[in-house]
Write an enzyme that holds these catalytic residues in place. Structure first.
Site, PDB file in Angstrom:
ATOM      1  N   GLY A  27      11.230  -2.941   5.582  1.00 37.36           N
ATOM      2  CA  GLY A  27      10.618  -4.365   5.590  1.00 37.36           C
ATOM      3  C   GLY A  27       9.988  -4.474   4.100  1.00 37.36           C
ATOM      4  O   GLY A  27      10.114  -5.777   3.577  1.00 37.36           O
ATOM      5  N   HIS A  28       9.447  -3.293   3.604  1.00 35.59           N
ATOM      6  CA  HIS A  28       8.990  -3.915   1.864  1.00 35.59           C
ATOM      7  C   HIS A  28      10.108  -3.964   1.162  1.00 35.59           C
ATOM      8  O   HIS A  28       9.983  -4.995   0.355  1.00 35.59           O
ATOM      9  CB  HIS A  28       8.216  -2.460   1.241  1.00 35.59           C
ATOM     10  CG  HIS A  28       7.051  -2.207   2.215  1.00 35.59           C
ATOM     11  ND1 HIS A  28       6.700  -0.944   2.830  1.00 35.59           N
ATOM     12  CD2 HIS A  28       5.878  -2.679   2.148  1.00 35.59           C
ATOM     13  CE1 HIS A  28       5.787  -0.866   3.355  1.00 35.59           C
ATOM     14  NE2 HIS A  28       5.063  -1.779   2.925  1.00 35.59           N
ATOM     15  N   VAL A  74      10.916  -7.236   9.435  1.00 32.51           N
ATOM     16  CA  VAL A  74      12.310  -6.181   9.887  1.00 32.51           C
ATOM     17  C   VAL A  74      11.954  -5.371  10.779  1.00 32.51           C
ATOM     18  O   VAL A  74      10.720  -4.624  10.950  1.00 32.51           O
ATOM     19  CB  VAL A  74      12.449  -5.692   8.374  1.00 32.51           C
ATOM     20  CG1 VAL A  74      13.534  -4.598   8.777  1.00 32.51           C
ATOM     21  CG2 VAL A  74      12.749  -6.700   7.240  1.00 32.51           C
ATOM     22  N   GLN A 131      -2.683 -12.309   7.873  1.00 28.81           N
ATOM     23  CA  GLN A 131      -2.836 -11.937   6.273  1.00 28.81           C
ATOM     24  C   GLN A 131      -1.987 -12.962   5.678  1.00 28.81           C
ATOM     25  O   GLN A 131      -2.670 -13.585   4.534  1.00 28.81           O
ATOM     26  CB  GLN A 131      -2.290 -10.549   6.063  1.00 28.81           C
ATOM     27  CG  GLN A 131      -2.135 -10.351   4.677  1.00 28.81           C
ATOM     28  CD  GLN A 131      -1.775  -8.633   4.130  1.00 28.81           C
ATOM     29  OE1 GLN A 131      -2.451  -7.824   4.451  1.00 28.81           O
ATOM     30  NE2 GLN A 131      -0.448  -8.546   3.958  1.00 28.81           N
ATOM     31  N   MET A 155       8.725  -2.763  11.682  1.00 23.44           N
ATOM     32  CA  MET A 155       8.574  -1.655  10.822  1.00 23.44           C
ATOM     33  C   MET A 155       7.299  -1.690  10.261  1.00 23.44           C
ATOM     34  O   MET A 155       6.614  -2.927   9.945  1.00 23.44           O
ATOM     35  CB  MET A 155       9.754  -1.798   9.647  1.00 23.44           C
ATOM     36  CG  MET A 155      10.942  -1.409  10.089  1.00 23.44           C
ATOM     37  SD  MET A 155      12.174  -0.923   8.748  1.00 23.44           S
ATOM     38  CE  MET A 155      13.586  -0.810   9.704  1.00 23.44           C
ATOM     39  N   TYR A 172       4.138   4.050   0.959  1.00 30.50           N
ATOM     40  CA  TYR A 172       5.011   4.423   1.962  1.00 30.50           C
ATOM     41  C   TYR A 172       5.778   3.424   2.359  1.00 30.50           C
ATOM     42  O   TYR A 172       5.952   3.054   3.564  1.00 30.50           O
ATOM     43  CB  TYR A 172       3.980   4.858   3.128  1.00 30.50           C
ATOM     44  CG  TYR A 172       4.463   6.178   3.851  1.00 30.50           C
ATOM     45  CD1 TYR A 172       4.627   7.281   3.323  1.00 30.50           C
ATOM     46  CD2 TYR A 172       4.852   5.888   5.080  1.00 30.50           C
ATOM     47  CE1 TYR A 172       4.862   8.296   3.796  1.00 30.50           C
ATOM     48  CE2 TYR A 172       5.395   7.041   5.892  1.00 30.50           C
ATOM     49  CZ  TYR A 172       5.315   8.257   5.334  1.00 30.50           C
ATOM     50  OH  TYR A 172       5.967   9.238   5.957  1.00 30.50           O
ATOM     51  N   MET A 210       0.888  -1.156   0.036  1.00 28.48           N
ATOM     52  CA  MET A 210      -0.001  -0.014  -0.022  1.00 28.48           C
ATOM     53  C   MET A 210       0.849   1.252  -0.193  1.00 28.48           C
ATOM     54  O   MET A 210       0.596   2.180   0.088  1.00 28.48           O
ATOM     55  CB  MET A 210      -0.882   0.025   1.095  1.00 28.48           C
ATOM     56  CG  MET A 210      -2.056  -1.221   1.174  1.00 28.48           C
ATOM     57  SD  MET A 210      -3.422  -1.054   2.206  1.00 28.48           S
ATOM     58  CE  MET A 210      -2.965  -0.607   3.638  1.00 28.48           C
TER      59      MET A 210
HETATM   60  O1  PAF Z   1      -0.215  -5.837   3.512  1.00 25.97           O
HETATM   61  C1  PAF Z   1      -0.303  -4.821   2.851  1.00 25.97           C
HETATM   62  O2  PAF Z   1       0.160  -3.925   2.434  1.00 25.97           O
HETATM   63  C2  PAF Z   1      -1.967  -5.122   2.100  1.00 25.97           C
HETATM   64  O3  PAF Z   1      -3.040  -5.686   3.053  1.00 25.97           O
HETATM   65  C3  PAF Z   1      -1.968  -5.748   0.736  1.00 25.97           C
HETATM   66  C4  PAF Z   1      -1.432  -7.278   0.947  1.00 25.97           C
HETATM   67  C5  PAF Z   1      -1.070  -4.903  -0.278  1.00 25.97           C
HETATM   68  C6  PAF Z   1      -3.325  -5.782   0.344  1.00 25.97           C
HETATM   69  O4  PAF Z   1      -3.861  -4.374  -0.032  1.00 25.97           O
END
Ligand code: PAF
Length: 284
Positions: free
Chosen positions: A38-39, A178, A155, A186, A34, A32
């Site tokens: 971690g991403h 992370v 999730q 994070m 920002y 999503m």
């Molecule tokens: O974890 C997230 O950022 C969101 O839940 C995802 C998996 C991108 C779905 O919108």
């Protein structure tokens, strides 16, 4: 090289199909935006496993409740693209909400049992929104591998079950959380925290360490452990507990006694910011 920015669902689908035709493997990181370290770790894992990496940035409205932070969710698309360029990402997919959910949209994917507890109990409809958008993104990006953080353990479990139940042809890879140097997991939502709240936010990782120590010392009584953890968290200013649970790591059912590896999962409000964290409590 600059990543290719794709905004249209149709263009993304066509591009993914032709990448597959050329023999590429597609690694996908749904986000999503920002973006934080971690991403970027998820991106690295996708890169290690595939010849092309696609990152989506889409603040998905259907996974936010009416009183949640959809409107104020932090956004920085330009900054995100710079970070993704540094990681050599091939494609950034940034769809518009009305392209993802056109007039008349009415299909929902619901993973029933796994979403009853933990965050599913406090955020009704949240995981339907997540499962539905992730299914759509898989159909659009056509990944061979999709990478998710273990910080969102429920999730990850829900998506893995959806993929299994619906025979989706994608491999789900989970990546360890992370953390900041003081242990705080994070999260884009950490940016909401005021300095005093940021201090109190350390209590989540503190509770994880405390639980691990208790289990190492032989404590097996779940309600006792939870009571101690809650007391510890609440001894920090600005904290309010949404839940602290110890569950089976596979079916997420609540446990009363620790008999094997168990999942400690928690959601805690620090000020008005809801933070989540989790850890597997290992016995011996
Ligand atoms: O974890 C997230 O950022 C969101 O839940 C995802 C998996 C991108 C779905 O919108």
């Amino acid at each position: 090289m600059e990543p290719q920015i794709i905004k249209s669902v149709e263009t993304m689908q066509e591009t993914a199909a032709s990448l597959r035709q050329m023999g590429h493997t597609i690694g996908f990181v749904p986000t999503m935006g920002y973006l934080h370290q971690g991403h970027l770790r998820l991106v690295e894992v996708a890169k290690e496993n595939c010849s092309k990496v696609v990152v989506s940035i889409f603040v998905n409205p259907t996974q936010f409740g009416p009183k949640e932070d959809f409107n104020r969710y932090p956004r920085d698309p330009e900054g995100d693209i710079i970070k993704l360029k540094e990681k050599d990402v091939d494609i950034v997919f940034m769809p518009e909400a009305d392209d993802m959910y056109p007039e008349g949209f009415q299909t929902v994917i619901s993973v029933k049992e796994l979403t009853k507890g933990l965050c599913g109990a406090s955020r009704p409809g949240h995981f339907d929104g997540v499962a539905t958008v992730v299914c759509k993104l898989f159909n659009i990006v056509k990944p061979h591998i999709a990478v998710f953080g273990q910080k969102d353990y429920q999730q990850l479990t829900v998506i893995s079950r959806m993929v299994r139940d619906l025979n989706m042809d994608v491999e789900i890879v989970g990546v360890p959380t992370v953390r900041e140097s003081d242990g705080l997991a994070m999260s884009s939502r950490n940016s909401y925290l005021h300095p005093e709240e940021r201090e109190s936010a350390r209590s989540l990782y503190g509770a994880i360490l405390m639980a691990q120590r208790m289990v190492e010392k032989g404590e097996r009584d779940v309600s006792y452990i939870i009571k101690e953890l809650e007391g510890f968290i609440l001894s920090h200013r600005h904290t309010r507990i949404d839940y602290v649970k110890i569950v089976d790591p596979d079916d997420l059912e609540e446990l009363s006694e620790i008999k094997g590896d168990s999942l400690l999962a928690m959601a805690v409000y620090v000020g008005s910011t809801r933070l989540i964290d989790n850890s597997i409590l290992k016995i011996d």
